[in-house]
Design an enzyme around this catalytic site. Structure first.
Site, PDB file in Angstrom:
ATOM      1  N   ASP A 388       0.877  -1.167   0.000  1.00 17.50           N
ATOM      2  CA  ASP A 388       0.000   0.000   0.000  1.00 17.50           C
ATOM      3  C   ASP A 388       0.922   1.227   0.000  1.00 17.50           C
ATOM      4  OD1 ASP A 388      -2.280   1.607   0.415  1.00 17.50           O
ATOM      5  OD2 ASP A 388      -1.875   1.672   2.555  1.00 17.50           O
ATOM      6  N   LYS A 389       0.393   2.424  -0.295  1.00 11.04           N
ATOM      7  CA  LYS A 389       1.259   3.608  -0.299  1.00 11.04           C
ATOM      8  C   LYS A 389       1.087   4.439   0.978  1.00 11.04           C
ATOM      9  CE  LYS A 389       0.226   7.519  -2.156  1.00 11.04           C
ATOM     10  NZ  LYS A 389       0.511   8.488  -1.093  1.00 11.04           N
ATOM     11  N   THR A 390      -0.126   4.991   1.159  1.00 12.48           N
ATOM     12  CA  THR A 390      -0.329   5.933   2.261  1.00 12.48           C
ATOM     13  C   THR A 390      -0.154   5.232   3.601  1.00 12.48           C
ATOM     14  OG1 THR A 390      -1.921   7.037   0.875  1.00 12.48           O
ATOM     15  CG2 THR A 390      -1.905   7.654   3.188  1.00 12.48           C
ATOM     16  N   ARG A 585       5.406  16.879  -4.701  1.00 11.79           N
ATOM     17  CA  ARG A 585       4.067  17.079  -5.269  1.00 11.79           C
ATOM     18  C   ARG A 585       3.953  18.555  -5.651  1.00 11.79           C
ATOM     19  NH1 ARG A 585       0.699  12.889  -2.181  1.00 11.79           N
ATOM     20  NH2 ARG A 585      -1.059  14.290  -2.112  1.00 11.79           N
ATOM     21  N   ASP A 793      -6.541  -2.754   3.285  1.00 16.16           N
ATOM     22  CA  ASP A 793      -5.478  -3.669   2.832  1.00 16.16           C
ATOM     23  C   ASP A 793      -5.699  -5.093   3.334  1.00 16.16           C
ATOM     24  OD1 ASP A 793      -4.052  -1.451   1.745  1.00 16.16           O
ATOM     25  OD2 ASP A 793      -3.346  -0.969   3.754  1.00 16.16           O
TER      26      ASP A 793
END
Length: 1181
Positions: A388-390, A585, A793
């Protein structure tokens, strides 16, 4: 999607338990345990007898109870079997006890339920569908609720969903307008609305239903729902109607069924046990046929004084009984202690993970935890990691890092060798500054102080163009509540540089500019959405001038600028490229002045678009498009989504170990790609990063084929020119992934994706995450590991062979569903490359030795059969047979299985290529098994025939012959114990005091027990002890010791020779690393611990093929993660605060050719990745 079939809908009536009980909805009690007191014994034994070996031993035990065929006592089987079943049962019971404990803790939490007009305390498990619950600030939501009313105006409330998706930023929910006035318990008690909605499902972001009340109907969406697992924040209280309870809640629906995970070695062991059983039957049949022939030809001559036992009346029946007797005697080829030993070793490995200080996070006081004991060796075979990323790769904390204003860039890193810059102190200049804000470039602060108009306008835009809510606890103490952390970071930056956002109402924004309070009239918010990728505000300043401020993705904004901005645009674009190259970003900022007439005419058009009943979204977008033209560029911002510590290094090391990392995230494409670059998954030395974003099956297929053809061409180019190919990256969107996962396209998708070095799937649902994992499991037959930190997840964690939960953030749902947990992504490299690799190596060495020692022990009976008339007589004393596996040889092999290592942990991390043998399963497979068996059979031949040949003609010193059965038995048994002890000494790669004590202690124990059992004490039981006095007389004979020495030498010398030649002619990588370790130690002894040596070590580690920094490649990272529709909420005034609440915290190349050959065989279409350290191994070494 709201047209649910009648039978599949759920009906809930408020305050009417009798009506709701007709439908038998699930209660709010949850159970994750497997057993209770009554079912434990039968269910657990049933599960244990599904193990092939346990059933086989039960069958043997029954055979041993039949006196006609049993040549061994029943206790030789029942003692080990009872031991195994008890140990496993105790382990299962303990695991389940902890599950019960955690269930009870959750089920007994208190909630406040409205019963007959008054609020009463009730346990969570007693809450029912249709009840109305009162929640207070910072409380967990007990079930899935429809929000009815709250302490906030317009029925708003704020929640945090860390338990569900790992995100800590605030989300806003709003009740249906008609119920938001029911704030009083008396009004709520009279509420009898009925909700008709979809049945329970696992979609976290969707809800569809209708509320019927007072002959009217109101549509319900996810915006009206509070899901179990969320926490109420910054809202004094709220009331909700229970729609789904317990197992029906979205949280529990997402947790999926706990699958029983087994390792590939487990499956292989079951196959091998079946093979060995077939081998055993074959040996039994050979000996039974021998028995029939012998009884007919020779045995008949002995009938007069050696008659058959009563039931036997023919040689055929004698052979039949002989077959079963041999099955019992030879059963030790599969000893029951195998399974107990494997469990003990795995338990030891799990404790090593739990005790590893280097995987302990002092910040959150969390140690790594092995939550299962059955998967350790599979950690050494992982080929694919799905992350997962966050919250997993990133901390979800945004910081304002750099900016470009009017062509001038600020926040540049200074010379790394020069003096480090100091953090700016804003307090003397601005009393409202946030003390936690970090910025190091004082030129920007100077520019603000001297009153540069562009810099002032830049920060004015940041203080006005956003949807942040502000809370002033006391004078000057501001807390911002942003829907996305990047919004918060930008507003905080403006605050520190003197443009402080103070408060807002639906029509005004109040700020303090350079110490002077200013109030702007807020005329319009042009809201953000995923297509526009920008947001604007139109404000009137105190002087009456109207201005539009806009911030958004540079791809969108730069094409809407006034032509006069061309030069500035070119410079700013270069800056944007630099920022994007650092994985930041980015956002571009612009403004436009509007005349009163322009505003009036546009405002009229906007109002008519808002009133439109059809295509409202499209009409508004077109109106927004008209006004956002001919803007003037101000500059750009760059925000860093702080990666967790050590993420780029971890990913680099894992890719050197040939582990592919895929990121599966619910985030936007730009954000995901940015993180891909900043954590060095995607790099500028990639040939190309393909983006698949087709909306139709046809489009996606075309895009996939284009990628496939590009990768194949590149491979062809490499073969042709013998150069290294540049790796590819692949980014695929959720809607395209849905098509790619369809049955007719999945194989194409897998082959294309696996040809790329890095794969990022964005905007994916929790279910899609699990589908991607299942797809790789199905097509690649590779070991997969999933790592995540939120409830979204869980399905992925449960689908993968190994699930890892990150326990750093507040959510712990993922940890509860995982097999291993720790608090930082970087610990993954230690878990795999050190603990996983060692566990796999130890387990393989253990199994090889175990099968070897048992074949060496058992096959002696087979050869003896040909010399004892196939009568099923045992070679050894029956006590030796019972104790051989339990006492004499169990501890040394356990010590090897628990403590052995080929290279130390720091070398395992320094040479990631050492991990590859596990991925290719080289250390224990069918071939290795047959080699062990062959060595065991060879040893048994030597151990039988050498003593047989020597002793048949040998005599004692007194002249009496030595050729008796008991002397032979003691000689063979002693030789066997010595040979297997020497063999394990050769197999042990890492000696500890425990290994020494166990190996040499077991030998000493053998002699002590044998001499005790053969002592005259046991003369009183002649039926049980046939060997009284044998050991003492046998072991005094020199010829016996010479025989033992000869047998040992014949067994061990060929093994030593083979190993020496293999080491010399075809060394493995671990051998070379061990050799360099020795060289280094010698050097260190000679030179002392000099600093120069340490520098050399550092340099060699640095040459590990770390991935270099990126040069420029244009990417846009639109830095909004919040949902659309928030601007509308602000201008309607619905989320303005009346009461001021105390706020919660603001959310915060040595790769040997044989490995390459094997890899090509296993994955014929995968390019071998030659990036990284060990390709230059031997040269360096």
């Amino acid at each position: 999607g709201c047209q649910t079939a009648k039978r599949e809908e759920r009906r809930v009536r408020a305050n009417d338990r009798e009506y709701n009980e007709k439908f038998q909805y699930a209660s709010n009690c949850i159970t994750t345990s497997k057993y209770n007191i009554i079912t434990f014994l039968p269910v657990n034994l049933f599960e244990q007898f599904q193990e092939v070996a346990n059933t086989y031993f039960l069958f043997l035990l029954i055979l041993q109870l039949i006196p006609q065929i049993s040549s061994l006592s029943w206790f030789t089987t029942i003692v080990p079997l009872a031991l195994v079943l008890s140990i496993t049962a105790i382990k299962d019971a303990t695991d389940d006890y902890f599950r019960h404990k955690s269930d009870n803790q959750v089920n007994n939490r208190q909630s406040q339920v409205l019963i007959r007009g008054s609020i009463q305390k009730e346990k969570w498990m007693n809450v029912r569908v249709g009840d109305i619950i009162k929640l207070e600030n910072n409380q967990f939501v007990a079930a899935d609720l429809l929000l009815l009313s709250s302490s906030e105006p317009h029925g708003l409330c704020y929640i945090e969903t860390a338990e569900l998706d790992g995100e800590t930023n605030m989300k806003v929910r709003q009740s249906v307008s008609v119920t938001c006035e029911l704030g009083d318990p008396n009004n709520l008690a009279a509420f009898n609305g009925e909700v008709v909605c979809e049945p329970p499902n696992n979609k976290l972001d969707r809800f569809c239903g209708t509320l019927y009340w007072k002959d009217r109907k109101y549509s319900l969406t996810n915006q009206n729902m509070l899901l179990r697992g969320c926490v109420l924040r910054n809202t004094e209280f709220c009331y909700g109607l229970v729609i789904f309870a317990g197992p029906d809640t979205k949280l529990m629906q997402n947790s999926g069924r706990t699958k029983f995970k087994r390792t590939s070695i487990d499956r292989l062991m079951n196959t091998l046990v079946l093979w060995i059983f077939c081998f055993l039957v074959c040996m039994g049949m050979i000996l039974a046929v021998g028995n029939a022939v012998w009884e007919r030809e020779v045995g008949s001559l002995f009938q007069s004084y050696l008659p058959w036992d009563p039931p036997v009346d023919s040689f055929i029946f004698s052979a039949f009984l002989s077959f079963w007797s041999y099955v019992i005697i030879l059963n030790t080829v599969v000893p029951i202690s195998l399974y107990v030993s494997v469990e003990v070793i795995r338990l030891g490995h799990s404790y090593f993970i739990n005790w590893d200080r280097q995987m302990f996070c002092s910040q959150c006081n969390t140690a790594a935890e092995a939550r299962t004991t059955t998967l350790n060796e599979e950690l050494g075979q992982v080929e694919y990691i799905f992350s997962d990323k966050t919250g997993t790769l990133t901390q979800n904390i945004m910081t304002f890092n750099k900016c470009s204003i009017n062509g001038q860039t600020y926040g540049e890193a200074t010379d790394p060798l020069g003096p480090q810059p100091k953090k700016l102190d804003f307090t003397p200049f601005n009393s409202l500054a946030d003390p936690n804000f970090c910025f190091y470039d004082d030129t920007l602060l100077e520019s603000v102080k001297v009153g540069d108009c562009c810099t002032h306008e830049f920060f004015r835009l940041l203080s006005l163009c956003h949807t942040v809510m502000s809370e002033e606890k006391s004078e000057g103490e501001l807390v911002y509540k942003a829907q996305s952390p990047d919004e918060g970071a930008l507003v905080t930056a403006a605050r520190n540089f003197g443009f402080v956002f103070r408060s807002r109402t639906p029509g005004t924004i109040s700020t303090t500019e350079m110490g002077r309070p200013v109030t702007y009239a807020l005329l319009a918010i042009l809201d953000f959405n995923n297509i526009r990728k920008r947001m604007s505000v139109i404000v009137r300043n105190p002087e009456g001038r109207i201005r539009l401020y806009c911030k958004g993705a540079d791809t969108m904004l730069l094409e809407r600028l006034h032509p006069s901005n061309q030069d500035l645009m070119n410079v700013t674009s270069d800056h944007l490229n630099e920022y994007a190259a650092d994985g930041l970003r980015t956002l571009a900022l612009a403004y436009r002045d509007l005349s009163e007439e322009q505003w009036e005419t546009w405002s009229e058009r906007q109002r008519s678009a808002e009133r439109a009943s059809d295509c409202r979204e499209e009409r508004l977008a077109a109106v927004y498009e008209e006004i956002e033209q001919d803007m003037m560029l101000l500059g750009a911002t760059a925000i860093e989504d702080k990666l967790q510590e050590g993420v780029p290094e971890t990913i680099a090391v894992l890719s050197l170990a040939n582990i592919k990392v895929w990121v599966l995230t619910g985030d936007k494409q730009e954000t995901a790609v940015n993180i891909g670059y900043s954590c060095k998954m995607l790099t500028d030395d990639m040939a190309e990063v393909f983006i698949i974003s087709g909306n139709t099956v046809q489009c996606v297929r075309q895009e996939l084929r284009f990628v496939a053809s590009s990768t194949v061409l590149s491979l062809y180019g490499r073969d042709k020119y013998q150069g290294d190919t540049l790796p590819f990256g692949l980014v695929i969107n959720g809607h395209s992934l849905a098509h790619a996962l369809e049955a007719d396209m999945e194989a194409e998708f897998v082959s294309t994706a696996c040809a790329c070095k890095a794969v990022i799937c964005c905007r994916v649902t929790p279910l899609q995450k699990a589908q991607v994992v299942e797809l790789i499991k199905k097509h690649k037959r590779a070991v997969t590991l999933a790592v995540g930190d939120g409830a979204n997840d869980i399905s992925m964690i449960k689908s993968a062979h190994i699930g890892v939960g990150i326990s750093g953030q507040e959510g712990n749902q993922a940890v509860l569903a995982s097999d291993y947990s720790f608090s930082q992504f970087r610990f993954l490299q230690r878990l795999l490359l050190v603990h996983g690799r060692w566990s796999y190596l130890r387990m393989c060495r253990f199994l090889c030795y175990f099968f070897y020692k048992n074949f060496a022990f058992t096959m002696v009976h087979f050869w003896f059969g040909f010399f004892c008339g196939f009568s099923a007589q045992t070679v050894y004393d029956q006590y030796f047979i019972t104790l051989y596996n339990i006492v004499y040889t169990s501890l040394p092999v356990l010590a090897m299985g628990i403590f052995d290592q080929d290279v130390p942990d720091d070398r395992s991390l320094e040479y990631p290529k050492l991990y590859e043998p596990g991925q290719l399963n080289l250390l224990f497979n069918k071939k290795e098994f047959f080699i062990c068996i062959a060595q065991g059979i060879y040893t048994s031949v030597v151990l039988f025939f050498v003593p047989y040949a020597v002793l048949s003609d040998a005599t004692q010193s007194s002249g009496e012959p030595l050729a008796d059965y008991q002397t032979f038995a003691v000689t063979t048994a002693t030789a066997l114990v010595i040979v297997v002890s020497v063999q394990i000494a050769l197999d042990t790669g890492y000696w500890t005091i425990i290994n020494h004590v166990f190996i040499w202690g077991s030998l000493g124990l053998y002699f002590s027990i044998m001499l005790a059992l053969h002592s005259p004490l046991f003369r009183i039981f002649p039926n049980q002890f046939h060997f009284v006095g044998t050991a003492q007389s046998t072991l005094l004979q020199p010829v016996v010791w010479l025989t033992i020495a000869l047998a040992t030498a014949i067994c061990v010398v060929p093994v030593l020779t083979f190993r020496f030649l293999k080491l010399d002619l075809r060394p493995q990588l671990s051998d070379t690393v061990r050799y360099t370790q020795l060289v280094r130690l010698k050097k260190r002894k000679l030179a002392g611990r000099s600093a120069g040596e340490r520098g050399w070590r550092g340099a060699s580690t640095m040459s590990e093929g770390r991935l270099g920094a990126r040069s420029g490649s244009r990417r846009s990272g639109y830095a909004f993660a919040h949902q659309e529709g928030f601007g509308e909420l602000i201008t309607s005034g619905k989320n303005m605060r009346l009461s001021s609440l105390v706020l919660g915290s603001f959310g915060s190349k040595h790769s040997s050719s044989w490995i390459d050959t094997l890899r090509r065989k296993k994955h014929p279409h995968t390019p071998t990745c030659t990036s990284g350290g060990l390709e230059k191994g031997p040269g360096m070494l």
